[in-house]
Design an enzyme around this catalytic site. Sequence first.
Site, PDB file in Angstrom:
ATOM      1  N   GLY A   1     -43.839 -11.879  21.684  1.00 37.80           N
ATOM      2  CA  GLY A   1     -42.432 -11.505  21.743  1.00 37.80           C
ATOM      3  C   GLY A   1     -41.795 -11.866  23.063  1.00 37.80           C
ATOM      4  O   GLY A   1     -40.729 -12.493  23.117  1.00 37.80           O
TER       5      GLY A   1
ATOM      6  N   GLY B   1     -49.882 -29.172  15.303  1.00 40.42           N
ATOM      7  CA  GLY B   1     -50.374 -29.756  16.546  1.00 40.42           C
ATOM      8  C   GLY B   1     -49.892 -31.187  16.736  1.00 40.42           C
ATOM      9  O   GLY B   1     -48.697 -31.478  16.619  1.00 40.42           O
TER      10      GLY B   1
ATOM     11  N   ASP C   1     -45.218 -20.591  21.203  1.00 40.62           N
ATOM     12  CA  ASP C   1     -44.110 -19.741  21.636  1.00 40.62           C
ATOM     13  C   ASP C   1     -42.952 -20.568  22.196  1.00 40.62           C
ATOM     14  O   ASP C   1     -41.781 -20.193  22.033  1.00 40.62           O
ATOM     15  CB  ASP C   1     -44.595 -18.726  22.668  1.00 40.62           C
ATOM     16  CG  ASP C   1     -45.549 -17.699  22.053  1.00 40.62           C
ATOM     17  OD1 ASP C   1     -45.458 -17.460  20.837  1.00 40.62           O
ATOM     18  OD2 ASP C   1     -46.393 -17.151  22.793  1.00 40.62           O
TER      19      ASP C   1
ATOM     20  N   SER D   1     -45.714 -22.632  31.405  1.00 44.94           N
ATOM     21  CA  SER D   1     -45.792 -23.975  30.818  1.00 44.94           C
ATOM     22  C   SER D   1     -44.499 -24.397  30.138  1.00 44.94           C
ATOM     23  O   SER D   1     -44.324 -25.577  29.818  1.00 44.94           O
ATOM     24  CB  SER D   1     -46.928 -24.030  29.779  1.00 44.94           C
ATOM     25  OG  SER D   1     -46.562 -23.378  28.571  1.00 44.94           O
TER      26      SER D   1
END
Length: 305
Positions: free
Chosen positions: A39, A219, A250, A289
């Site tokens: 979240g 992916g 995310d 990231s």
Amino acid sequence: MLWIVGSCNVDLTVNVESFPAAGETVLARESSLSIGGKGANQAVAAALWNVKPRFIGCVGNDPWGKRVCQELSRYGLDVSLITVSESHPTGIAWIEIDEKGNNRITVAAGANFDLSADQVLGNLAGLTSRDYLLSQLEIPLQTVESAFEYAKDKGAKTLLNPSPCVGRLNRLFSLTDYLVLNERECCKLAAVSSFFDEKEKVKSFFFQWGISVLVVTTGPSGAFVFEQGGSINHILPPAVQVVDSSGAGDAFLGTFAAWIESGKTLEEALRAATVSGSLACTRRGTMSSFPQAQDVLLQLSKTPL
């Protein structure tokens, strides 16, 4: 307005040459501690697009809970809707990254499972028919179901990331407009052995619940998009050198939700999300990231439609 109901954790990450087998001990090459939870991660990823999501979560009454709120505030998020549990500590995620950038994640939910339906519904009072509600399954299933039911009653759109795959989700699927999940989750929920070989079965399974849009991320093979009554669209990702894939999902979800909420088309949102998720694989960590908006836009400008 984008609303996000979900988890917030402390992430403990170790980098290993290869994952240990049962009963095996391995040495980590390095370790790190950061703030995460699906979240919170998706809220931060959305905020990087100048969308100010209203994030609803729960932390423990401990130093980690305070650190979670401080870190989310640093990203410009309003933390006033994060409640504090006196019953359990702040959630913890144990993340292992191998030398190929693959990841394994184990979550101790802690205070995340103290986020009740009543708390969430009280904080959703301002939600309107123009809004979007995004959630995942690192908080109680009943809480997510109640939030989605409330959103649908208000005429808002719902986005579900059913990760981790837990419990019976039929009722929740019937309250979902946009379903976004990865290939492994898709195969588990639809009871198929291969997404690529059984796309029509996947499509039929999820659309029986009235879902409008199904997105399956695979992916390096990109994202596949199914629309109710429409054809399959395939969004290819840019080629990148994978360092750590733990933040990719995310980054994808936060970007996708931000672009949809901003009025972009489904294809525009998916292309931006695919690039964001891919670029996140080139850096270590989860929140750390996530690429900046200008980096995603630059890559999109190089990608032919």
